[in-house]
Design a protein around this motif. Structure first.
Motif, mmCIF file in Angstrom:
data_model
loop_
_atom_site.group_PDB
_atom_site.id
_atom_site.type_symbol
_atom_site.label_atom_id
_atom_site.label_comp_id
_atom_site.label_asym_id
_atom_site.label_seq_id
_atom_site.Cartn_x
_atom_site.Cartn_y
_atom_site.Cartn_z
ATOM 1 N N LEU A 291 44.823 25.653 13.362
ATOM 2 C CA LEU A 291 44.281 24.377 13.837
ATOM 3 C C LEU A 291 44.285 24.360 15.365
ATOM 4 O O LEU A 291 43.292 23.983 16.003
ATOM 5 C CB LEU A 291 45.110 23.209 13.298
ATOM 6 N N LYS A 292 45.370 24.834 15.934
ATOM 7 C CA LYS A 292 45.450 24.853 17.405
ATOM 8 C C LYS A 292 44.402 25.806 17.983
ATOM 9 O O LYS A 292 43.802 25.521 19.016
ATOM 10 C CB LYS A 292 46.858 25.264 17.849
ATOM 11 N N GLN B 51 34.703 18.850 4.203
ATOM 12 C CA GLN B 51 36.037 18.329 3.889
ATOM 13 C C GLN B 51 37.016 19.474 3.609
ATOM 14 O O GLN B 51 38.136 19.485 4.103
ATOM 15 C CB GLN B 51 35.915 17.421 2.659
ATOM 16 N N GLU B 52 36.537 20.455 2.830
ATOM 17 C CA GLU B 52 37.398 21.581 2.477
ATOM 18 C C GLU B 52 37.639 22.482 3.680
ATOM 19 O O GLU B 52 38.743 22.974 3.881
ATOM 20 C CB GLU B 52 36.741 22.386 1.356
ATOM 21 N N LYS C 274 44.028 28.782 6.932
ATOM 22 C CA LYS C 274 43.285 29.844 6.257
ATOM 23 C C LYS C 274 42.228 30.407 7.200
ATOM 24 O O LYS C 274 41.027 30.199 7.013
ATOM 25 C CB LYS C 274 42.646 29.289 4.985
ATOM 26 N N ARG D 154 51.587 29.571 6.215
ATOM 27 C CA ARG D 154 50.447 28.677 6.139
ATOM 28 C C ARG D 154 50.899 27.249 6.299
ATOM 29 O O ARG D 154 52.064 26.940 6.227
ATOM 30 C CB ARG D 154 49.734 28.889 4.810
ATOM 31 N N TYR D 155 49.996 26.365 6.495
ATOM 32 C CA TYR D 155 50.306 24.977 6.777
ATOM 33 C C TYR D 155 51.087 24.825 8.059
ATOM 34 O O TYR D 155 51.639 23.807 8.358
ATOM 35 C CB TYR D 155 51.007 24.294 5.586
ATOM 36 N N ARG D 156 51.152 25.869 8.842
ATOM 37 C CA ARG D 156 51.581 25.722 10.221
ATOM 38 C C ARG D 156 50.327 25.329 10.987
ATOM 39 O O ARG D 156 49.211 25.504 10.506
ATOM 40 C CB ARG D 156 52.139 27.048 10.742
ATOM 41 N N ASN D 157 50.499 24.886 12.184
ATOM 42 C CA ASN D 157 49.349 24.363 12.907
ATOM 43 C C ASN D 157 48.623 25.420 13.726
ATOM 44 O O ASN D 157 47.791 25.104 14.555
ATOM 45 C CB ASN D 157 49.775 23.235 13.837
ATOM 46 N N ARG E 62 43.456 23.268 8.586
ATOM 47 C CA ARG E 62 44.816 22.736 8.697
ATOM 48 C C ARG E 62 45.801 23.565 7.899
ATOM 49 O O ARG E 62 46.974 23.671 8.240
ATOM 50 C CB ARG E 62 44.845 21.306 8.173
ATOM 51 N N MET F 224 40.292 21.030 5.687
ATOM 52 C CA MET F 224 41.604 21.201 5.039
ATOM 53 C C MET F 224 42.074 22.648 5.190
ATOM 54 O O MET F 224 43.257 22.904 5.411
ATOM 55 C CB MET F 224 41.469 20.828 3.563
ATOM 56 N N MET F 225 41.120 23.579 5.067
ATOM 57 C CA MET F 225 41.489 25.000 5.171
ATOM 58 C C MET F 225 41.957 25.333 6.584
ATOM 59 O O MET F 225 42.881 26.130 6.777
ATOM 60 C CB MET F 225 40.291 25.884 4.779
ATOM 61 N N LYS G 243 41.557 17.572 13.152
ATOM 62 C CA LYS G 243 42.792 16.930 12.664
ATOM 63 C C LYS G 243 42.573 15.482 12.266
ATOM 64 O O LYS G 243 43.392 14.889 11.581
ATOM 65 C CB LYS G 243 43.878 17.013 13.739
ATOM 66 N N MET G 244 41.433 14.893 12.703
ATOM 67 C CA MET G 244 41.213 13.477 12.423
ATOM 68 C C MET G 244 40.586 13.212 11.052
ATOM 69 O O MET G 244 40.435 12.069 10.637
ATOM 70 C CB MET G 244 40.317 12.850 13.503
ATOM 71 N N CYS G 245 40.207 14.291 10.373
ATOM 72 C CA CYS G 245 39.620 14.096 9.037
ATOM 73 C C CYS G 245 40.636 13.440 8.112
ATOM 74 O O CYS G 245 41.802 13.798 8.119
ATOM 75 C CB CYS G 245 39.181 15.442 8.457
#
Lengths: 753, 214
Positions: free
Chosen positions: B24-25, B61-62, B71, B18-21, B68, B65-66, B38-40
């Motif tokens: 997100l990608k 917001q969450e 999750k 987790r916390y890999r991108n 990114r 974050m999730m 990603k700009m949040c």
């Protein structure tokens, strides 16, 4: 005295003429004030009115001038007679605008105006024109201590302004931390990419500048003297010492990084953990290519831990935020992303602080794919060849472990402030105390441990370095008086006075250079530096009356007073800021200024026509700091905020200059109460003389005994912290205090004098 | 470290991956306006501005974050983005100018495409009915849409709902605002073919996006 001719000029303008009875005012000035010339003018600050005064000075032999008009802070350009002592009776802001209008109040209003005329006349008679500091010296060279970004900038700025500069750097080369950076955080449009530091050009300019002399691998072995005549000994590593004279000093000794070894819980010491300085080293080695760890391992994922060992509330680590580290981590994350966008870069922060135009830089990093996660890191542990970062995700509210090849800790700046002189004094006192109890040879006194080497090696009695305010940062007011330290003519610039980034440090350097120039120029003319810039008065001590009590030498906030071998005070007038704290401290009252003394204020206090105990017209003395409280009173007047007509305000240079004899005198002469208004004291002080209001408060804490001796209520003396913006509040404080006096009743001390 | 990352990708110590991108990608590639996630800057103004705030499983917001934090399942199976009513309060207020409403719809639509969207989600049900109804002729048939929604949970509940709303319907008919015969016939827009061509083109543009990763 025979040649003195005192003249009072009363202004009937601004509505004063319609409300006040000028016949009475003139009578008071003549009979009680003993003014030899009394003139009334309908518009005194007009060219014609001012010319009347000038003519009288030139042709009629007038030597002392009382202006009965507006506040001393108003019309200063018009009423400017540099060679003539002048007192100002504040009839406009102090009476007309603050006493309730209407005939009901005519009597108290007139009494107030009469008293101000009496006080002005009394003050005037004790005043002389300041002759200027006899100690002045005119060396205008500026010494810059430290050859980093701050020092280099200060040197070039001062030199370009036309002043000789001596630059002393401890290392063998110039550049300081800036030389160790791969790139710097951008400081101009579009604030999107890390920029070249520009250091090489700056160093080249400094080295080529004909007005700058550079001493490398050198430190200050000794600094003595005062503004305009500092005598410094510059010692090289080899031991050679050069003696130089300079006019002012800029201390730009910079910072050290917080020791990683103090952060074992965050992985300090692990091969996969570096601090930001360590990463700069790796980035410099990679020079735009893929950044590798020191052991040569490739980095595919990197985690930045913000606030490492900073903003610590437990007292173990640095208590403050170093200000630059968020932007630095953003910049360093970009090093990775710019070399290879596939490297995972995560910044773990609790509050991302991007000063200046940093938000644009932050957005730029987000666009590049740097991930920002709000989380608080608990531990960093070794995992395989890399690390695991354990943290609490503050948005998703859960404990998370994140693996990384490299962890960068954003540790803070530790100022290179030299010796903490307060600590040294404490140690010395302890030594003395233990020496009293047992012979020195029996108990070897513990040597001061962990004391860093001194930066300046001052020969001042107060210690070898600049005083520190908190957290080891060199004293300087963050907002109101940056660069100014408690050692006149010595200015702190850059991260030594507060943590900051490179852009702020260059701004700081420029500001400090200007301050140093102000100091040498004023010193050459025998004038005060700041905040009373241009003041020609200086403390005069009548040594034959001195009891060598050392209070003035100890309490002077600026270390201006040394002691000679017989323990008499030796005033270094050029170091003096003219606050009068020594005058307030002196128990035998032998210290005075030509235009401000125990007598100038004391005579005003005693000049009043004191109503008797049964008049129901109490008199409240208000000693107001002229820097903040008195302007606040004036502003109360400007906004027509009314307050009690029983108060009589006397401006003082600083509450520190208040000699307790004034309070005793006031109470003895029948004043019903004494209010003192000064600036905020403490760590976040607003006192223009740093310690003045604090000392006044300390002295006042002892006044209760005096009051009890006089069988007076302790409420009869009250002190307040007032800011310059408190114009409404000062009026309320006065009114409340007037109520208090009404409640406790009139002073029983009336009629004895 | 390399080893740890590999095991993470295989999903064994999931926390390490987790916390890999990656997710997100994925979002950036497949979700409309996904590149904004990603700009949040996590200020929380969107969460505070949302009139449905207290009812969301995860405020925007969450969600960001999730994403990114990688999750994937929790985001795509969440009911949260279906709760968006498109009031655009957050979009107006976002200091970073994120098109939050659009992103919410984009994520919802992507979840639907992947078949991960929660079943029996009223907004989702309505959206499907509305879309099918609307694209059939190019014009929304209000009678059919309403009746379809009333009877989606069965005959009994449908009849109940109809009885409930009958007075309103009669009122609308009397006012000439509702034509009951639309239920049988309905009418089409003037250029039905044009609308069909337009939708076809839109689908073609959609298809140019990277195909969904299942």
């Amino acid at each position: 005295m025979a040649d003195n001719k005192f003249a009072a000029y009363l202004c009937a303008g601004c509505g004063l003429g319609e409300v006040l009875d000028f016949e009475t005012l003139e009578k008071v000035a003549k009979r009680e004030g003993k003014m030899q010339v009394i003139k009334r003018h309908d518009f005194l600050c007009s060219a014609e009115g001012v010319q009347t005064i000038r003519d009288d000075i030139a042709n009629e032999g007038v030597t002392h001038v009382l202006i009965g008009a507006c506040s001393r802070r108003a019309k200063t350009d018009a009423f400017d007679f540099p060679q003539t002592p002048m007192a100002r009776a504040n009839l406009r802001e102090g009476v007309l605008w603050v006493v309730a209008p209407g005939t009901d109040h005519d009597e108290v209003r007139q009494e107030m105006a009469d008293d101000y005329i009496r006080m002005g006349c009394a003050e005037l008679k004790k005043m002389a024109v300041p002759a200027g500091n006899p100690d002045c010296a005119s060396n205008k060279r500026i010494l810059v201590v430290g050859g980093g970004m701050t020092g280099l900038t200060a040197a070039i700025e001062a030199a370009e302004t036309g002043y000789e500069v001596l630059l002393v750097e401890k290392q063998a080369q110039l550049g300081g931390w800036a030389a160790k950076l791969h790139k710097r955080v951008p400081f101009r449009e579009p604030y999107a990419e890390p920029q070249d530091t520009g250091l090489a050009e700056l160093i080249a300019r400094v080295e080529a500048h004909p007005k700058i002399g550079v001493h490398l691998a050198s430190t200050l072995a000794e600094t003595a003297g005062a503004p305009g005549r500092f005598a410094v000994k510059i010692a090289t590593e080899s031991g050679a010492v050069t003696q130089e004279t300079v006019g002012a000093i800029i201390q730009a000794s910079g910072f050290s990084t917080y020791d990683l070894a103090k952060l074992p819980e965050l992985g300090g010491g692990l091969p996969g953990v570096v601090d930001q300085a360590g990463l700069e080293q790796l980035a410099k080695a990679a020079d735009g290519g893929a950044i590798q760890r020191a052991d040569g391992q490739a980095v595919n994922s990197v985690v930045f831990v913000q606030c490492a060992g900073q903003r610590d509330e437990t007292g173990t680590h640095l208590p403050y935020c170093s200000g630059h580290c968020c932007a630095t981590s953003v910049k360093q994350a970009m090093y990775f992303k710019d070399a290879n966008p596939d490297v995972d870069t995560v910044v773990l922060y609790t509050d991302l602080r991007m000063p200046g135009m940093g938000e644009d830089f932050y957005r730029s990093a987000q666009t590049k794919g740097v991930i920002f996660t709000k989380g608080k890191v608990s531990t960093v542990t070794a995992a395989g060849s890399g690390c695991n970062v354990n943290f609490r995700d503050l948005i998703l509210n859960e404990e998370v472990t994140l693996g990384a090849d490299l962890v960068v800790l954003a540790t803070g700046q530790v100022p290179n402030s030299g010796v903490n002189i307060d600590l040294v004094v404490e140690l010395a006192t302890e030594e003395q105390a233990s020496g009293d109890q047992a012979p020195a040879e029996a108990t070897p006194v513990a040597t001061p441990v962990d004391l860093p080497p001194s930066i300046l090696n001052l020969t001042y009695r107060q210690g070898p370095d600049l005083p520190q305010l908190k957290a080891g940062l060199t004293d300087s007011h963050f907002i109101c008086f940056p660069y100014e330290t408690r050692r006149t003519g010595i200015y702190a610039a850059g991260p030594v006075r507060r943590p900051m980034d490179m852009l702020q440090a260059t701004d700081d350097a420029t500001g400090a250079a200007l301050k140093a120039i102000q100091a040498v120029e004023n010193a050459a003319l025998g004038r005060a530096a700041h905040p009373r810039s241009g003041d020609l008065s200086y403390p005069i001590v009548r040594l034959e009356g001195c009891t060598q009590c050392k209070r003035c030498t100890v309490e002077c906030p600026f270390g201006a007073i040394d002691e000679d071998e017989r323990r008499f005070p030796v005033f270094n007038e050029s170091r003096c800021r003219r606050c009068g704290t020594c005058m307030g401290a002196c128990p035998v009252r032998v210290i005075s200024f030509e235009n401000y003394s125990v007598d100038t204020v004391g005579s005003q206090i005693k000049s009043l026509d004191m109503p008797d105990e049964f008049s129901e017209r109490p008199r409240i003395l208000l000693l107001a700091c002229e820097n903040d409280a008195y302007p606040a009173l004036d502003m109360a007047g400007l906004s027509r905020t009314l307050y009690s007509a029983f108060v009589r305000a006397i401006p003082v240079r600083c509450l520190g200059s208040v000699n307790t004899i004034w309070i005793t005198d006031a109470l003895n002469s029948g004043w019903d109460g004494v209010m003192l208004m000064g600036c905020k004291r403490g760590d976040d002080y607003q006192c223009h003389f740093v310690k003045g209001s604090e000392l006044a408060h300390y002295r006042l804490s002892k006044i209760d005994d005096t009051l009890k001796q006089l069988s007076l209520e302790t409420e009869r003396v009250a002190s307040y912290e007032v800011a310059i913006t408190d114009s409404q509040r000062v009026a309320a404080l006065i009114n409340d205090y007037a109520e208090t006096i009404k409640r406790i009743g009139m002073s029983p001390m009336k009629g004895f004098n | 470290m390399q080893a740890l990352r590999t095991t993470g990708h295989q999903g064994i110590p999931a926390v390490a991956a987790r916390y890999r991108n990656n997710f997100l990608k994925e979002v950036e590639a497949h979700v409309e306006d996904g590149e904004w996630v990603k700009m949040c800057m996590q200020c929380g103004v969107c969460a505070g501005s949302c009139p449905f705030g207290p009812h969301w499983e995860h405020p925007p917001q969450e969600i960001f974050m999730m994403i990114r934090a990688g999750k994937r399942d929790e985001v795509l199976k969440s009911d949260a983005m279906w709760m968006c009513t498109s009031c655009y309060n957050c979009v107006v207020r976002c200091p970073r100018k994120l098109p939050i409403t659009q992103i919410m719809h984009g994520i919802a639509s992507y979840a639907q495409e992947l078949g991960l969207a929660p079943k029996n989600q009223p907004t989702r049900d309505f959206s499907i009915q509305f879309w099918n109804n609307c694209t059939k002729t190019g014009r929304v048939n209000e009678m059919k849409l309403t009746v379809g929604l009333y009877f989606k949970d069965g005959l009994v509940s449908g009849i109940k709902q109809v009885m409930n709303m009958l007075p309103v319907a009669i009122g609308l008919i009397k006012a000439g605002r509702l034509n009951p015969f639309e239920l049988i016939s309905g009418h089409s827009p003037k250029d039905q073919k044009g609308i069909a061509a337009m939708l076809k083109k839109a689908r073609a543009i959609e298809a140019q996006r990277a195909p969904a990763t299942h």
